[in-house]
Structures are given as C-alpha cells and as structure tokens.
Scaffold this motif. Structure first.
Motif, PDB file in Angstrom:
ATOM      1  N   LEU A   1       0.874  -1.175   0.000  1.00 24.35           N
ATOM      2  CA  LEU A   1       0.000   0.000   0.000  1.00 24.35           C
ATOM      3  C   LEU A   1       0.908   1.220   0.000  1.00 24.35           C
ATOM      4  O   LEU A   1       1.716   1.382   0.912  1.00 24.35           O
ATOM      5  CB  LEU A   1      -0.903   0.001   1.226  1.00 24.35           C
ATOM      6  CG  LEU A   1      -1.846  -1.189   1.383  1.00 24.35           C
ATOM      7  CD1 LEU A   1      -2.430  -1.241   2.783  1.00 24.35           C
ATOM      8  CD2 LEU A   1      -2.958  -1.120   0.346  1.00 24.35           C
TER       9      LEU A   1
ATOM     10  N   GLU B   1       0.958   5.317  -0.211  1.00 26.99           N
ATOM     11  CA  GLU B   1       0.207   6.573  -0.179  1.00 26.99           C
ATOM     12  C   GLU B   1       0.936   7.676  -0.937  1.00 26.99           C
ATOM     13  O   GLU B   1       2.166   7.692  -1.002  1.00 26.99           O
ATOM     14  CB  GLU B   1      -0.002   7.047   1.275  1.00 26.99           C
ATOM     15  CG  GLU B   1      -0.759   6.093   2.165  1.00 26.99           C
ATOM     16  CD  GLU B   1       0.155   5.216   3.008  1.00 26.99           C
ATOM     17  OE1 GLU B   1      -0.296   4.686   4.037  1.00 26.99           O
ATOM     18  OE2 GLU B   1       1.336   5.061   2.605  1.00 26.99           O
TER      19      GLU B   1
ATOM     20  N   SER C   1      -4.022   9.512  -2.255  1.00 25.13           N
ATOM     21  CA  SER C   1      -4.203   8.293  -3.030  1.00 25.13           C
ATOM     22  C   SER C   1      -3.424   7.170  -2.365  1.00 25.13           C
ATOM     23  O   SER C   1      -2.392   7.413  -1.735  1.00 25.13           O
ATOM     24  CB  SER C   1      -3.683   8.479  -4.455  1.00 25.13           C
ATOM     25  OG  SER C   1      -4.355   9.515  -5.114  1.00 25.13           O
ATOM     26  N   CYS C   2      -3.929   5.966  -2.525  1.00 24.49           N
ATOM     27  CA  CYS C   2      -3.244   4.790  -2.006  1.00 24.49           C
ATOM     28  C   CYS C   2      -3.265   3.724  -3.093  1.00 24.49           C
ATOM     29  O   CYS C   2      -4.342   3.206  -3.426  1.00 24.49           O
ATOM     30  CB  CYS C   2      -3.922   4.286  -0.747  1.00 24.49           C
ATOM     31  SG  CYS C   2      -3.256   2.731  -0.119  1.00 24.49           S
TER      32      CYS C   2
ATOM     33  N   LEU D   1     -10.975  -1.455   2.819  1.00 18.31           N
ATOM     34  CA  LEU D   1      -9.880  -0.488   2.842  1.00 18.31           C
ATOM     35  C   LEU D   1     -10.246   0.682   3.742  1.00 18.31           C
ATOM     36  O   LEU D   1     -11.427   1.041   3.852  1.00 18.31           O
ATOM     37  CB  LEU D   1      -9.607   0.005   1.425  1.00 18.31           C
ATOM     38  CG  LEU D   1      -9.185  -1.118   0.480  1.00 18.31           C
ATOM     39  CD1 LEU D   1      -9.474  -0.766  -0.955  1.00 18.31           C
ATOM     40  CD2 LEU D   1      -7.716  -1.421   0.659  1.00 18.31           C
TER      41      LEU D   1
ATOM     42  N   TRP E   1      -8.731   4.573   5.745  1.00 17.01           N
ATOM     43  CA  TRP E   1      -7.767   5.636   5.970  1.00 17.01           C
ATOM     44  C   TRP E   1      -7.718   5.953   7.461  1.00 17.01           C
ATOM     45  O   TRP E   1      -8.774   6.079   8.110  1.00 17.01           O
ATOM     46  CB  TRP E   1      -8.143   6.893   5.196  1.00 17.01           C
ATOM     47  CG  TRP E   1      -7.831   6.824   3.740  1.00 17.01           C
ATOM     48  CD1 TRP E   1      -8.685   6.533   2.723  1.00 17.01           C
ATOM     49  CD2 TRP E   1      -6.554   7.081   3.133  1.00 17.01           C
ATOM     50  NE1 TRP E   1      -8.023   6.565   1.527  1.00 17.01           N
ATOM     51  CE2 TRP E   1      -6.717   6.898   1.750  1.00 17.01           C
ATOM     52  CE3 TRP E   1      -5.291   7.428   3.621  1.00 17.01           C
ATOM     53  CZ2 TRP E   1      -5.668   7.069   0.842  1.00 17.01           C
ATOM     54  CZ3 TRP E   1      -4.256   7.595   2.729  1.00 17.01           C
ATOM     55  CH2 TRP E   1      -4.445   7.416   1.363  1.00 17.01           C
TER      56      TRP E   1
ATOM     57  N   ILE F   1     -14.192   9.094   1.000  1.00 12.83           N
ATOM     58  CA  ILE F   1     -13.386   7.947   0.584  1.00 12.83           C
ATOM     59  C   ILE F   1     -14.000   7.351  -0.670  1.00 12.83           C
ATOM     60  O   ILE F   1     -15.228   7.279  -0.808  1.00 12.83           O
ATOM     61  CB  ILE F   1     -13.272   6.886   1.709  1.00 12.83           C
ATOM     62  CG1 ILE F   1     -12.254   5.811   1.340  1.00 12.83           C
ATOM     63  CG2 ILE F   1     -14.625   6.284   2.048  1.00 12.83           C
ATOM     64  CD1 ILE F   1     -11.922   4.870   2.508  1.00 12.83           C
TER      65      ILE F   1
ATOM     66  N   SER G   1     -12.912   4.603  -4.327  1.00 13.87           N
ATOM     67  CA  SER G   1     -11.946   3.642  -4.838  1.00 13.87           C
ATOM     68  C   SER G   1     -12.128   3.430  -6.325  1.00 13.87           C
ATOM     69  O   SER G   1     -13.217   3.680  -6.875  1.00 13.87           O
ATOM     70  CB  SER G   1     -12.067   2.309  -4.087  1.00 13.87           C
ATOM     71  OG  SER G   1     -13.330   1.721  -4.309  1.00 13.87           O
TER      72      SER G   1
ATOM     73  N   TYR H   1      -8.913   6.441  -2.554  1.00 16.36           N
ATOM     74  CA  TYR H   1      -8.673   7.868  -2.399  1.00 16.36           C
ATOM     75  C   TYR H   1      -9.294   8.382  -1.108  1.00 16.36           C
ATOM     76  O   TYR H   1     -10.266   7.831  -0.595  1.00 16.36           O
ATOM     77  CB  TYR H   1      -9.300   8.637  -3.556  1.00 16.36           C
ATOM     78  CG  TYR H   1      -8.798   8.244  -4.911  1.00 16.36           C
ATOM     79  CD1 TYR H   1      -9.526   7.360  -5.719  1.00 16.36           C
ATOM     80  CD2 TYR H   1      -7.598   8.749  -5.413  1.00 16.36           C
ATOM     81  CE1 TYR H   1      -9.063   7.001  -6.966  1.00 16.36           C
ATOM     82  CE2 TYR H   1      -7.135   8.390  -6.660  1.00 16.36           C
ATOM     83  CZ  TYR H   1      -7.871   7.512  -7.434  1.00 16.36           C
ATOM     84  OH  TYR H   1      -7.410   7.160  -8.676  1.00 16.36           O
TER      85      TYR H   1
ATOM     86  N   TYR I   1      -0.999  10.355   7.627  1.00 14.06           N
ATOM     87  CA  TYR I   1      -2.165   9.618   7.162  1.00 14.06           C
ATOM     88  C   TYR I   1      -1.727   8.275   6.588  1.00 14.06           C
ATOM     89  O   TYR I   1      -0.759   8.196   5.826  1.00 14.06           O
ATOM     90  CB  TYR I   1      -2.911  10.432   6.111  1.00 14.06           C
ATOM     91  CG  TYR I   1      -3.725  11.547   6.713  1.00 14.06           C
ATOM     92  CD1 TYR I   1      -3.096  12.641   7.304  1.00 14.06           C
ATOM     93  CD2 TYR I   1      -5.113  11.523   6.710  1.00 14.06           C
ATOM     94  CE1 TYR I   1      -3.831  13.664   7.895  1.00 14.06           C
ATOM     95  CE2 TYR I   1      -5.862  12.538   7.277  1.00 14.06           C
ATOM     96  CZ  TYR I   1      -5.218  13.604   7.875  1.00 14.06           C
ATOM     97  OH  TYR I   1      -5.949  14.607   8.446  1.00 14.06           O
TER      98      TYR I   1
ATOM     99  N   CYS J   1      -2.975   4.455   4.841  1.00 12.42           N
ATOM    100  CA  CYS J   1      -3.924   3.607   4.144  1.00 12.42           C
ATOM    101  C   CYS J   1      -3.794   2.203   4.739  1.00 12.42           C
ATOM    102  O   CYS J   1      -2.683   1.782   5.085  1.00 12.42           O
ATOM    103  CB  CYS J   1      -3.567   3.609   2.652  1.00 12.42           C
ATOM    104  SG  CYS J   1      -4.465   2.455   1.637  1.00 12.42           S
TER     105      CYS J   1
ATOM    106  N   TRP K   1      -0.758  -2.259   6.203  1.00  8.77           N
ATOM    107  CA  TRP K   1      -0.655  -0.807   6.335  1.00  8.77           C
ATOM    108  C   TRP K   1       0.348  -0.223   5.343  1.00  8.77           C
ATOM    109  O   TRP K   1       1.357  -0.853   5.023  1.00  8.77           O
ATOM    110  CB  TRP K   1      -0.200  -0.451   7.749  1.00  8.77           C
ATOM    111  CG  TRP K   1      -1.200  -0.805   8.792  1.00  8.77           C
ATOM    112  CD1 TRP K   1      -1.351  -2.018   9.401  1.00  8.77           C
ATOM    113  CD2 TRP K   1      -2.232   0.038   9.308  1.00  8.77           C
ATOM    114  NE1 TRP K   1      -2.412  -1.973  10.282  1.00  8.77           N
ATOM    115  CE2 TRP K   1      -2.971  -0.713  10.243  1.00  8.77           C
ATOM    116  CE3 TRP K   1      -2.600   1.363   9.075  1.00  8.77           C
ATOM    117  CZ2 TRP K   1      -4.063  -0.184  10.944  1.00  8.77           C
ATOM    118  CZ3 TRP K   1      -3.673   1.878   9.778  1.00  8.77           C
ATOM    119  CH2 TRP K   1      -4.392   1.117  10.696  1.00  8.77           C
TER     120      TRP K   1
END
Length: 125
Positions: free
Chosen positions: A4, A6, A21-22, A34, A36, A70, A72, A80, A94, A96, A115
């Motif tokens: 993941l 970010e 974004s992730c 998913l 945040w 959020i 996706s 996102y 932050y 993800c 993570w």
C-alpha cells in the motif's frame, strides 16, 4: 506481497483541500475492506473512513463526515481520500490500510492486517 503506497500529502492552508491516493497491489482489491487512518504527534492512531470496493459501502467517523470522502477505483486498485475544509487539527501522518475481512466486521477497528508507510499532511493556520 501486499503493498500500500500513499501519495498526495503535503502542506495546505486551513480551508484548503487535498486528495490522498493509495495504490494497492498484491491482493484481490475488491475482496478487501480499505481504510484511511491518521496519527498526530503524541496521539493515538485514529480511523477516519472505510470502504468496501466490491459493495460500494462507506463509513466515516463523525468528525470528518461532510468534509472527507473515501472512494476507490477497482480497475486501477487505488483508494482515495478527498479532504476538504481542512483544519490545523487535521495535521497528521495519514495511513492507508487493508483487511481481508468483510466491511461490517472491520469498520471502525484499528487492527487492520496491512498498512502503508504513511504520508504527512500539514494544515497551516
């Protein structure tokens, strides 16, 4: 291997917006929940928003409802976090996160399986 990554963080003035974004890889995106999260200095990690890409379900903590969104993209395997009306208290790292368990089981919890490395968001007053 689950990854993941970010992106999109940075410095913004109070009242401004950012989109995080992730990019996800190494797992079946639509089968995961998913989320945040963020962690400010000296504070516990806080869950903000969660999404089930497969079913389109989302949930938020009260303090970000109406300001954060959020979403996706299953084709691109990206999740996102659109953040608006940012406040200095939104300053944090932050993260993800992804978990293979169903949305209803993991929404709101902190113990996600995977993570990202985290990205800094700083909101100046």
């Amino acid at each position: 291997e689950v990854q993941l990554v970010e992106s999109g963080g940075g410095l913004v003035q109070a009242g401004g917006s950012l989109r995080l974004s992730c990019a996800a890889s190494g797992f079946t995106f639509d089968r995961y929940t998913l989320g945040w999260y963020r962690q400010a200095p000296g504070q516990k990690r806080e869950g903000l928003a969660w999404i089930s890409p497969r079913y389109g379900r989302t949930d938020y903590i009260n303090s970000v409802k109406g300001r954060f969104t959020i979403s996706s993209d299953s084709a691109e395997k990206v999740v996102y976090l659109e953040m608006t009306e940012l406040k200095p208290e939104d300053t944090a790292v932050y993260f993800c996160a992804a978990d293979p368990n169903p949305f209803w089981m993991v929404v709101g919890i902190d113990e996600f399986h995977h993570w990202g490395q985290g990205i800094q968001v700083t909101v100046s007053s």
